[in-house]
Design a protein around this motif. Structure first.
Motif, PDB file in Angstrom:
ATOM      1  N   ILE A   1      47.136 -17.576 -47.046  1.00  0.00           N
ATOM      2  CA  ILE A   1      45.709 -17.222 -47.031  1.00  0.00           C
ATOM      3  C   ILE A   1      45.236 -15.558 -46.880  1.00  0.00           C
ATOM      4  O   ILE A   1      44.527 -15.127 -47.677  1.00  0.00           O
ATOM      5  CB  ILE A   1      45.059 -17.892 -45.749  1.00  0.00           C
ATOM      6  CG1 ILE A   1      45.193 -19.339 -45.761  1.00  0.00           C
ATOM      7  CG2 ILE A   1      43.619 -17.649 -45.538  1.00  0.00           C
ATOM      8  CD1 ILE A   1      44.912 -20.392 -44.797  1.00  0.00           C
TER       9      ILE A   1
ATOM     10  N   VAL B   1      44.712 -15.978 -37.430  1.00  0.00           N
ATOM     11  CA  VAL B   1      43.438 -16.276 -38.314  1.00  0.00           C
ATOM     12  C   VAL B   1      42.645 -17.374 -37.778  1.00  0.00           C
ATOM     13  O   VAL B   1      43.093 -18.393 -37.232  1.00  0.00           O
ATOM     14  CB  VAL B   1      44.165 -16.974 -39.711  1.00  0.00           C
ATOM     15  CG1 VAL B   1      43.149 -17.391 -40.483  1.00  0.00           C
ATOM     16  CG2 VAL B   1      45.242 -15.972 -40.263  1.00  0.00           C
ATOM     17  N   ASN B   2      41.240 -17.250 -37.993  1.00  0.00           N
ATOM     18  CA  ASN B   2      40.310 -18.017 -37.288  1.00  0.00           C
ATOM     19  C   ASN B   2      40.520 -19.559 -37.901  1.00  0.00           C
ATOM     20  O   ASN B   2      40.501 -19.605 -39.264  1.00  0.00           O
ATOM     21  CB  ASN B   2      38.865 -17.286 -37.834  1.00  0.00           C
ATOM     22  CG  ASN B   2      37.660 -18.033 -37.166  1.00  0.00           C
ATOM     23  OD1 ASN B   2      37.787 -19.467 -37.209  1.00  0.00           O
ATOM     24  ND2 ASN B   2      36.718 -17.474 -36.812  1.00  0.00           N
TER      25      ASN B   2
ATOM     26  N   ASN C   1      38.395 -21.896 -38.597  1.00  0.00           N
ATOM     27  CA  ASN C   1      37.593 -22.116 -39.322  1.00  0.00           C
ATOM     28  C   ASN C   1      37.916 -21.756 -41.018  1.00  0.00           C
ATOM     29  O   ASN C   1      37.674 -22.396 -41.902  1.00  0.00           O
ATOM     30  CB  ASN C   1      35.998 -21.651 -39.243  1.00  0.00           C
ATOM     31  CG  ASN C   1      35.308 -22.367 -38.313  1.00  0.00           C
ATOM     32  OD1 ASN C   1      35.805 -23.876 -37.929  1.00  0.00           O
ATOM     33  ND2 ASN C   1      34.359 -22.044 -37.483  1.00  0.00           N
ATOM     34  N   ALA C   2      38.592 -20.544 -40.855  1.00  0.00           N
ATOM     35  CA  ALA C   2      39.255 -19.973 -42.276  1.00  0.00           C
ATOM     36  C   ALA C   2      40.390 -20.955 -42.771  1.00  0.00           C
ATOM     37  O   ALA C   2      40.409 -21.219 -44.033  1.00  0.00           O
ATOM     38  CB  ALA C   2      39.662 -18.552 -41.932  1.00  0.00           C
TER      39      ALA C   2
ATOM     40  N   SER D   1      40.144 -23.490 -45.980  1.00  0.00           N
ATOM     41  CA  SER D   1      41.247 -23.381 -47.241  1.00  0.00           C
ATOM     42  C   SER D   1      41.779 -24.667 -47.243  1.00  0.00           C
ATOM     43  O   SER D   1      41.932 -25.182 -48.573  1.00  0.00           O
ATOM     44  CB  SER D   1      42.374 -22.496 -46.584  1.00  0.00           C
ATOM     45  OG  SER D   1      42.137 -21.039 -46.415  1.00  0.00           O
TER      46      SER D   1
END
Length: 185
Positions: free
Chosen positions: A18, A51-52, A54-55, A59
């Protein structure tokens, strides 16, 4: 099988892909080249990095919805191996469970009918159906398009184009069998 491809990613590799933006390129290639792509996501620490969440969720949703790739979570390498074995056994079993091709809801508007027809082509979901109709303008133009013309549409790779042409160009075998049976009667 010839139809199923499995991409295995550890949770760390998934998050790294990501970050370095290779995840969606890999997903596009997988979905264009194989009829039934799968992503095995190995590990239980998906949300423990920087990494958040929600990200990560976004994904995962994109992989499943936009690219049509099923995501199978596994706990560790042994669980992954067992899952791959189960998939192989299922794919190599000649007795497939029949699936219902059409749903109860019938399309009403012209646009719904067109999408209904185009979505019945192999590996064509709502997004690719809309892309094909936008590019070619009519269902007839899609049916008459060559493999190379089909591949000009975003989301249609070589394998999908080949499968579409194969369905369109293949002789209906049941009809041939039915004729032979009637001649024998």
């Amino acid at each position: 099988s010839d139809e199923v491809a499995i991409e295995r990613k550890t949770t760390k590799d998934f998050v790294d892909s990501i970050i370095d933006k290779r995840l969606f390129k890999q997903a596009r290639e997988l979905s264009e080249e194989f009829k039934r792509p799968l992503l095995i996501l190995e590990g239980d620490d998906l949300y423990s990095g920087m990494v958040n969440p929600n990200a990560i969720r976004g994904s995962l949703a994109s992989i499943a919805i936009d690219f049509g790739i099923s995501i199978i979570p596994t706990r560790n390498a042994q669980d992954t191996a067992a899952m791959i074995k189960r998939i192989a056994v299922r794919e190599q079993n000649d007795e497939k469970t029949p699936i219902q091709i059409r749903t109860d809801k019938k399309p009403v508007s012209m646009m719904e009918q067109q999408l209904f027809i185009v979505e019945s082509l192999p590996n064509i979901g709502p997004v690719n159906a809309k892309n094909l109709l936008a590019h070619f303008g009519t269902v007839g133009n899609i049916i008459n398009a060559s493999e190379s013309e089909l591949q000009e549409v975003d989301g249609i790779g070589k394998k999908i184009a080949e499968d579409i042409r194969k369905v369109i160009d293949s002789k209906y075998l049941y009809f041939e069998k039915e004729i032979k049976e009637k001649r024998l009667l």
